[in-house]
Enzyme design. Structure first.
Site, short mmCIF file in Angstrom:
data_model
loop_
_atom_site.label_atom_id
_atom_site.label_comp_id
_atom_site.label_asym_id
_atom_site.label_seq_id
_atom_site.Cartn_x
_atom_site.Cartn_y
_atom_site.Cartn_z
CG ASP A 11 54.88 29.92 66.82
OD1 ASP A 11 54.82 28.68 66.92
OD2 ASP A 11 53.87 30.65 66.79
CG HIS A 57 51.96 26.56 66.96
ND1 HIS A 57 52.55 27.76 67.32
CD2 HIS A 57 50.68 26.64 67.36
CE1 HIS A 57 51.65 28.53 67.92
NE2 HIS A 57 50.50 27.89 67.95
CB SER A 114 47.97 29.95 67.81
OG SER A 114 48.69 29.84 68.98
#
Length: 586
Positions: free
Chosen positions: A200, A258, A418
């Site tokens: 990621d 994220h 996600s």
């Protein structure tokens, strides 16, 4: 280099899309001939070529000009030691931007039906873009429910037929959760060590709620500047940064929100008096941080992802979370995943599209060791942005307005597939650590066989259900099939041409800038006014046009209306995209 960026809910309402001011230069009115070009090289952006050799190693070669690139590709094709030549594709993370207001409850773990979206009382920031500053309390507007899968995503610049007609807010429904409380009542922390590779962005490993959550390379002495374990990576204590090529797995809050959010969903500490509760509470489950995405758009390349997967497996990871995607079928990534023994949990994508017809990769690869995850809303429907597919998407998990950790001891809301994928990743790790004698193939079978069926998901996912961790943790192991994985006969899907359309305004004129990307065998491009099918284009409808060396063409729009664009490659793969342009908007 093309970059894989987060699958965001971009500002596509109206026609406020950003085309460069110079994009309209040289454009002619719809229907005019444009200069011919060698569009087959357009997929090799910035002249980058990924080369795989017969010993399994990879190289990235760069060429300064189109002529050098063409000559280089010819030379590589005659090299007997080369088994694969392709573009170094770009991947984007699958977070969905949102300005939706949420309460501080973790509805995904236990939903009693009281969760609601408040207007000016949110306690935590809401990320519109995980690579930019979030909206703080009182700085955003309340959410709107824009529809359900099955509309016409992409038409009217991102609106669906259902979304344009509906403004009702979502109402929480009791029981729409992963049944975490039942799972925790059974789980004793497990007995098997499980390393989860989080491929990621980076992660803020110093976060107050993530202490003790990370894999540690015991063979590496931190900070001595020496590759103690001789694996080619210096001071890779908790993982590696394949985006920048160093051991800095946390860069800053703009770059790494994220990944930090995903890490919190999986393994944030519970009962520590601060923050949230992660799904897995066990000293046997650790997160390996592998940064492959970064920059202002959260993007990364084929090479970084392939290297991260190879590193993860070589260093003991068994489960891999991939919250990223692309519309390009990437042979190098496909083969790396097919050759791996890890279980990949992959976000289905945020195009609001049927992935059976318009695949998002790697989620849509037909490999035994992949679980593809859609984004469930807290009323039991798929989020309007979530991809779906009766064949290509396995199950749904909570992914809408998820509160989790963000850098610098922060907590924020994010939405997207996600956010759904780490729910399933955590569940897989929990099950695998709890049952010491089962295989990863068994883990996948347990998770898919124990879903809670929902009428709202029938025909939209392969299982027709949502993740039920409580049921997975009490699964009857005697019913397992015992079947393993066999990817030996699988073949990567052909890469379908990708059409991206943006708008630009210059000197009072409206322009459409069209970019077509393919894997090098693009055969035809065309456009027409109105709604035109691929079959009609194939039969000669529309006007053919050419692309420049960057794979783009620009058109001056003389009047408002529907316009359809078409691309086909030599293998017969076709793409059609229709947009509505309101010329008066500019």
């Amino acid at each position: 280099m093309r970059r894989f960026s987060a699958l965001l809910l971009a500002c596509t309402m109206g026609l406020s899309l950003c085309g460069s001011a110079g994009a309209a230069e040289g454009a002619q009115a719809m229907g005019a001939d444009l200069p011919a070009s060698d569009s087959g090289l357009s997929a090799y952006l910035q002249g980058e070529v990924l080369v795989q050799y017969d010993d399994g190693t990879f190289d990235i070669l760069s060429y300064e000009s189109g002529a050098d690139l063409s000559d280089g590709l010819k030379a590589l094709s005659s090299d007997e030691g080369v088994v694969l030549v392709q573009p170094n594709y770009t991947y984007r993370s699958t977070v969905l931007s949102t300005d939706d207001a949420l309460s501080g409850e973790q509805w995904a773990l236990s939903n009693d039906g009281t969760f609601q979206m408040e207007e000016q009382q949110n306690e935590y920031p809401v990320y519109e873009d995980p690579f930019a500053d979030p909206a703080g309390p009182g700085q955003w507007t309340p959410p709107q429910y824009w529809g359900i899968p099955g509309g016409l995503p992409g038409l009217f610049w991102g609106w669906s037929a259902a979304s344009a007609a509906s403004d009702a807010q979502v109402t929480a429904k009791a029981g729409i959760d992963i049944n975490a409380e039942d799972a925790w009542s059974v789980y004793d922390g497990g007995s098997r060590d499980v390393v989860v590779a989080l491929i990621d962005t980076g992660v803020d490993t110093s976060h107050e709620d993530l202490a003790g959550a990370f894999w540690v390379n015991e063979d590496e002495i931190p900070g001595n500047g020496i590759d103690d374990d001789n694996n080619g990576y210096v001071d890779d204590v908790n993982g590696w940064n394949f985006y920048d090529g160093n051991n800095q797995i946390y860069v800053d809050s703009d770059d790494d929100s994220h990944g930090t959010h995903s890490a919190g969903t999986i393994a944030a500490q519970a009962d520590n008096g601060v923050g949230i509760a992660g799904i897995v509470q066990s000293g046997h489950v650790k997160i390996m941080v592998l940064k492959v995405l970064g920059g202002t758009d959260g993007s990364g390349s084929t090479a970084s992802i392939v290297q991260a997967i190879q590193y993860a497996e070589a260093n003991g990871a068994s489960i891999c979370n991939l919250s990223l995607g692309s519309s390009v079928s990437d042979r190098a990534l496909y083969q790396t995943m097919a050759d791996s023994s890890m279980l990949f949990v992959v976000a289905a994508g945020n195009d609001g599209a049927d992935s059976d017809a318009s695949p998002s990769y790697p989620a849509a690869y037909g490999l035994d060791n992949i679980i593809s995850v859609a984004n469930l809303n807290y009323d039991g429907t798929l989020h309007y942005s979530s991809n779906y597919g009766a064949a290509s998407v396995d199950l749904a998990a909570p992914g809408s307005y998820i509160l989790s950790t963000t850098p610098e001891d922060g907590y924020s809301y994010m939405t997207g597939t996600s956010m759904a994928a780490p729910m399933v990743t955590a569940a897989a790790a929990m099950v695998y650590s709890y049952y010491p004698d089962i295989t990863l193939a068994d883990v996948k079978e347990i998770l898919l066989s124990s879903v809670q069926p929902l009428d709202t998901l029938r025909g939209l996912t392969a299982t027709g259900g949502m993740l039920d961790l409580g049921a997975a943790m009490t699964y009857d192991l005697s019913t397992l099939s015992g079947q393993g994985w066999d990817n030996s006969t699988a073949a990567p899907p052909a890469s379908t041409p990708v059409i991206q359309i943006t708008s630009a305004s210059q000197s009072g004129e409206t322009y459409l800038v069209v970019q077509v990307t393919d894997d090098g065998d693009l055969d035809a491009t065309a456009y027409a006014s109105g709604l035109v099918s691929a079959e009609q284009f194939r039969s000669g409808a529309g006007t053919r046009f050419s692309l420049d060396s960057e794979g783009t063409a620009a058109f001056r729009v003389a009047r408002s209306g529907l316009y359809t664009f078409y691309a086909a490659d030599q293998a017969g793969n076709e793409t059609v995209q229709t947009v509505y342009v309101f010329r008066s908007f500019f």
